[in-house]
Design a protein around this motif. Structure first.
Motif, mmCIF file in Angstrom:
data_model
loop_
_atom_site.group_PDB
_atom_site.id
_atom_site.type_symbol
_atom_site.label_atom_id
_atom_site.label_comp_id
_atom_site.label_asym_id
_atom_site.label_seq_id
_atom_site.Cartn_x
_atom_site.Cartn_y
_atom_site.Cartn_z
ATOM 1 N N ALA A 68 1.651 -7.570 -13.687
ATOM 2 C CA ALA A 68 2.223 -8.758 -12.959
ATOM 3 C C ALA A 68 1.440 -8.677 -11.559
ATOM 4 C CB ALA A 68 3.598 -8.293 -12.575
ATOM 5 N N SER A 69 1.281 -7.613 -10.980
ATOM 6 C CA SER A 69 0.408 -7.530 -9.736
ATOM 7 C C SER A 69 -1.129 -7.224 -9.667
ATOM 8 C CB SER A 69 1.028 -6.399 -9.003
ATOM 9 O OG SER A 69 0.847 -5.143 -9.556
ATOM 10 N N GLY A 70 -1.660 -7.780 -11.041
ATOM 11 C CA GLY A 70 -3.222 -7.731 -11.133
ATOM 12 C C GLY A 70 -3.715 -6.478 -12.074
ATOM 13 N N LEU A 71 -4.905 -6.980 -12.528
ATOM 14 C CA LEU A 71 -5.628 -5.870 -13.527
ATOM 15 C C LEU A 71 -6.180 -4.568 -12.574
ATOM 16 C CD1 LEU A 71 -8.172 -8.180 -14.914
ATOM 17 C CD2 LEU A 71 -6.389 -6.849 -16.315
ATOM 18 N N PRO A 72 -5.658 -3.442 -12.981
ATOM 19 C CA PRO A 72 -6.096 -2.257 -12.325
ATOM 20 C C PRO A 72 -7.617 -2.224 -12.019
ATOM 21 C CG PRO A 72 -4.947 -1.705 -14.312
ATOM 22 C CD PRO A 72 -4.955 -2.947 -14.077
ATOM 23 N N ALA A 73 -8.510 -2.935 -12.584
ATOM 24 C CA ALA A 73 -9.968 -2.874 -12.468
ATOM 25 C C ALA A 73 -10.193 -4.011 -11.178
ATOM 26 C CB ALA A 73 -10.702 -3.379 -13.498
ATOM 27 N N LEU A 74 -9.431 -4.910 -11.007
ATOM 28 C CA LEU A 74 -9.646 -5.799 -9.873
ATOM 29 C C LEU A 74 -8.793 -5.174 -8.711
ATOM 30 C CD1 LEU A 74 -10.028 -8.487 -8.417
ATOM 31 C CD2 LEU A 74 -7.738 -9.387 -9.477
ATOM 32 N N LYS A 75 -7.884 -4.441 -8.605
ATOM 33 C CA LYS A 75 -7.225 -3.709 -7.671
ATOM 34 C C LYS A 75 -8.465 -2.638 -6.973
ATOM 35 C CE LYS A 75 -2.349 -4.031 -8.788
ATOM 36 N NZ LYS A 75 -1.038 -3.180 -8.884
ATOM 37 N N GLN A 76 -9.112 -2.131 -8.125
ATOM 38 C CA GLN A 76 -9.877 -1.052 -7.747
ATOM 39 C C GLN A 76 -11.158 -1.641 -6.959
ATOM 40 O OE1 GLN A 76 -9.597 2.257 -7.725
ATOM 41 N NE2 GLN A 76 -11.676 2.202 -6.706
ATOM 42 N N ALA A 77 -11.398 -2.908 -7.228
ATOM 43 C CA ALA A 77 -12.633 -3.465 -6.871
ATOM 44 C C ALA A 77 -12.147 -4.051 -5.284
ATOM 45 C CB ALA A 77 -12.986 -4.737 -7.631
ATOM 46 N N ILE A 78 -11.115 -4.283 -5.051
ATOM 47 C CA ILE A 78 -10.552 -4.617 -3.861
ATOM 48 C C ILE A 78 -10.466 -3.500 -2.940
ATOM 49 C CG2 ILE A 78 -8.437 -5.425 -2.682
ATOM 50 C CD1 ILE A 78 -7.918 -7.236 -4.889
ATOM 51 N N ASN A 260 5.979 -6.792 -5.888
ATOM 52 C CA ASN A 260 5.626 -6.738 -7.275
ATOM 53 C C ASN A 260 7.163 -7.131 -8.180
ATOM 54 O OD1 ASN A 260 3.087 -6.247 -6.725
ATOM 55 N ND2 ASN A 260 3.129 -4.001 -7.215
ATOM 56 N N LYS A 261 8.150 -6.536 -7.665
ATOM 57 C CA LYS A 261 9.347 -6.795 -8.173
ATOM 58 C C LYS A 261 9.912 -8.322 -8.337
ATOM 59 C CE LYS A 261 12.957 -5.113 -5.842
ATOM 60 N NZ LYS A 261 14.163 -4.399 -5.438
ATOM 61 N N LEU A 262 9.204 -9.019 -7.280
ATOM 62 C CA LEU A 262 9.784 -10.527 -7.223
ATOM 63 C C LEU A 262 8.726 -11.216 -8.084
ATOM 64 C CD1 LEU A 262 11.316 -12.751 -6.114
ATOM 65 C CD2 LEU A 262 9.828 -12.585 -3.946
ATOM 66 N N LEU A 263 7.456 -10.896 -8.042
ATOM 67 C CA LEU A 263 6.262 -11.442 -8.826
ATOM 68 C C LEU A 263 6.475 -11.304 -10.306
ATOM 69 C CD1 LEU A 263 3.227 -10.199 -6.930
ATOM 70 C CD2 LEU A 263 3.858 -12.698 -7.087
ATOM 71 N N GLY A 264 7.346 -10.195 -10.929
ATOM 72 C CA GLY A 264 7.673 -10.173 -12.216
ATOM 73 C C GLY A 264 8.418 -11.100 -12.849
ATOM 74 N N HIS A 265 9.121 -11.901 -11.884
ATOM 75 C CA HIS A 265 10.129 -13.030 -12.122
ATOM 76 C C HIS A 265 9.358 -14.493 -11.976
ATOM 77 C CE1 HIS A 265 13.491 -10.134 -13.220
ATOM 78 N NE2 HIS A 265 13.279 -9.613 -12.210
ATOM 79 N N MET A 266 8.212 -14.474 -11.374
ATOM 80 C CA MET A 266 7.611 -15.717 -10.850
ATOM 81 C C MET A 266 6.318 -15.909 -11.716
ATOM 82 S SD MET A 266 7.702 -15.469 -6.841
ATOM 83 C CE MET A 266 7.043 -16.975 -6.544
ATOM 84 N N THR A 267 5.326 -15.552 -11.822
ATOM 85 C CA THR A 267 4.027 -15.923 -12.311
ATOM 86 C C THR A 267 3.836 -15.117 -13.579
ATOM 87 O OG1 THR A 267 2.646 -14.764 -10.976
ATOM 88 C CG2 THR A 267 3.025 -16.805 -10.325
ATOM 89 N N SER A 268 4.401 -14.039 -13.740
ATOM 90 C CA SER A 268 4.315 -12.788 -14.550
ATOM 91 C C SER A 268 2.854 -12.180 -14.364
ATOM 92 C CB SER A 268 4.103 -13.360 -16.006
ATOM 93 O OG SER A 268 5.454 -13.691 -16.534
ATOM 94 N N ASN A 269 1.779 -12.917 -14.151
ATOM 95 C CA ASN A 269 0.673 -12.205 -13.756
ATOM 96 C C ASN A 269 -0.225 -13.569 -13.315
ATOM 97 O OD1 ASN A 269 0.144 -12.299 -16.997
ATOM 98 N ND2 ASN A 269 -1.720 -12.942 -15.910
#
Length: 397
Positions: A68-78, A260-269
């Protein structure tokens, strides 16, 4: 009779998107409208970024949910991008990726604010801050600073009698293009730490600064963990990816967990293909960012002088970043045009000069217009010519 919620009835539509919609409708009708109302680069997304999305689709990486909060690879790139740009150490636990930076801000308002909580920002402010705060039940204080026009200062904060829950600082600023100095950012962070106040630093235009101006990220001044500092950023502006809708929040793991708790009920990802494109934007070659920045700098230097040559229209402080001018229109000139405010003026300019410019009222500053110079120079020159002719028509003796 069925009615809508008080929540939606309390907010107003985005004036920038509304102006953009009117301009596009007129263009579809065959009218030659120059649309300077939308905040997006006129450059195409760089090919290597688009190719990365195509490759991800062809490799069958995009058919299913991501976290829900993004790909691990994208988080690592950030995380790595933050390290390279600011020499700041964060972890993927400090990152939440969202469907555009606007969603980051919306979710943060929902996470941080209870009904009646006070939020402070400097006028003029980005239009969506106002409505997002309303939706969370917060109360906005727009500061019209006297000591530093159109910026928020410690002096302004000290004068506020209400208990402040959140401060929002946008640097470079939409719509003025001003950049907060390192000391100004540090002062606000120090004040927030002393008073136990959250601070959102909206840094979406941080890579677009001009003429020797220096951008300072909060990440250069304060650690994220166990901090009330929150950074909002994304790929939309610097990489010309407004349509891809990838933004992110950088904050303490506690704040990120709540988001992330809220995002899980919004866009899913966030959209999977767009996330792979964003990975390439951050990890790939960066020449296109600098090329675009240089183009905007040249346009700024040209149009700033041109706009200030229109009698009764003036930009007092030259922007240092983003890609907007925020000219003030003299009351005398508006009376000659036959309007009483800049909402009416912007409508008349669109109808008669066929140039789309949002009014300052939407940014908390009546009497101003916002002009985006994220267009090619020929288009900007034509827009200035039309505006000059429009005002001359009403000021002839």
């Amino acid at each position: 009779m069925k009615t809508f919620s008080n929540r939606v009835n309390a907010i107003t539509a985005s004036p920038t998107l509304a102006m953009n919609g009117l301009a596009k409708q007129m263009q579809e009708e065959g009218i030659d409208v120059i649309n300077l109302g939308v905040g997006e680069p006129d450059f195409q997304t760089p090919k290597n970024i688009s190719d990365a999305a195509i490759e991800a689709i062809q490799a069958q990486k995009t058919s299913f949910y991501t976290p829900a909060s993004g790909l691990p690879a994208l988080k690592q790139a950030i995380v790595e991008n933050v390290s390279q740009r600011y020499e700041a150490a964060i972890t993927t636990q400090n990152v939440s990726v969202t469907t555009g930076a606007k969603l980051s801000l919306y979710v943060l308002m929902q996470v941080l604010l209870n009904p009646g909580d006070t939020v402070v920002t400097a006028a003029p402010e980005w239009v969506s801050y106002v409505e997002q705060i309303k939706l969370a039940g917060g109360e906005l204080i727009e500061v019209h600073s006297e000591s530093s026009p159109m910026k928020l200062t410690i002096s302004d904060l000290d004068k506020i009698k209400e208990t402040v829950k959140l401060v929002i600082v946008n640097s470079p600023t939409n719509p003025t293009g001003q950049v907060y100095s390192k000391q100004e950012i540090q002062d606000i962070l120090d004040w927030s730490n002393t008073h136990g106040v959250y601070v959102i630093l909206d840094e979406i235009y941080g890579q677009l600064v001009y003429n020797g101006a220096e951008f300072t990220s909060g990440l250069q001044l304060q650690h994220l963990e166990n901090s009330a500092m929150i950074i909002v950023d994304g790929v939309s502006k610097a990489y010309s990816m407004t349509g891809w809708r990838i933004g992110w929040t950088l904050a303490s793991s506690e704040i990120i967990s709540a988001m992330n708790k809220l995002l899980g009920h919004m866009t899913s990802n966030p959209t999977a293909a767009a996330q792979y494109a964003a990975i390439e934007a951050l990890n790939g070659e960066q020449d296109t960012v600098e090329n675009m920045r240089q183009a905007f700098e040249q346009r700024l230097n040209t149009i700033f002088e041109a706009i200030n040559k229109i009698n009764g229209v003036h930009v007092d402080v030259k922007p240092q970043g983003a890609f907007y001018l925020f000219p003030q229109v003299d009351e005398k000139l508006m009376k000659l045009v036959g309007v009483s405010n800049t909402v009416e003026l912007s409508t008349k300019i669109l109808e008669e000069a066929h140039v789309a410019l949002p009014a300052g009222e939407g940014f908390g500053m009546p009497g101003y217009l916002r002009l985006s110079y994220a267009k090619d120079q020929d288009t900007l020159n034509e827009a200035v010519l039309r505006l000059t002719q429009f005002f001359k028509k009403y000021t002839k003796d």
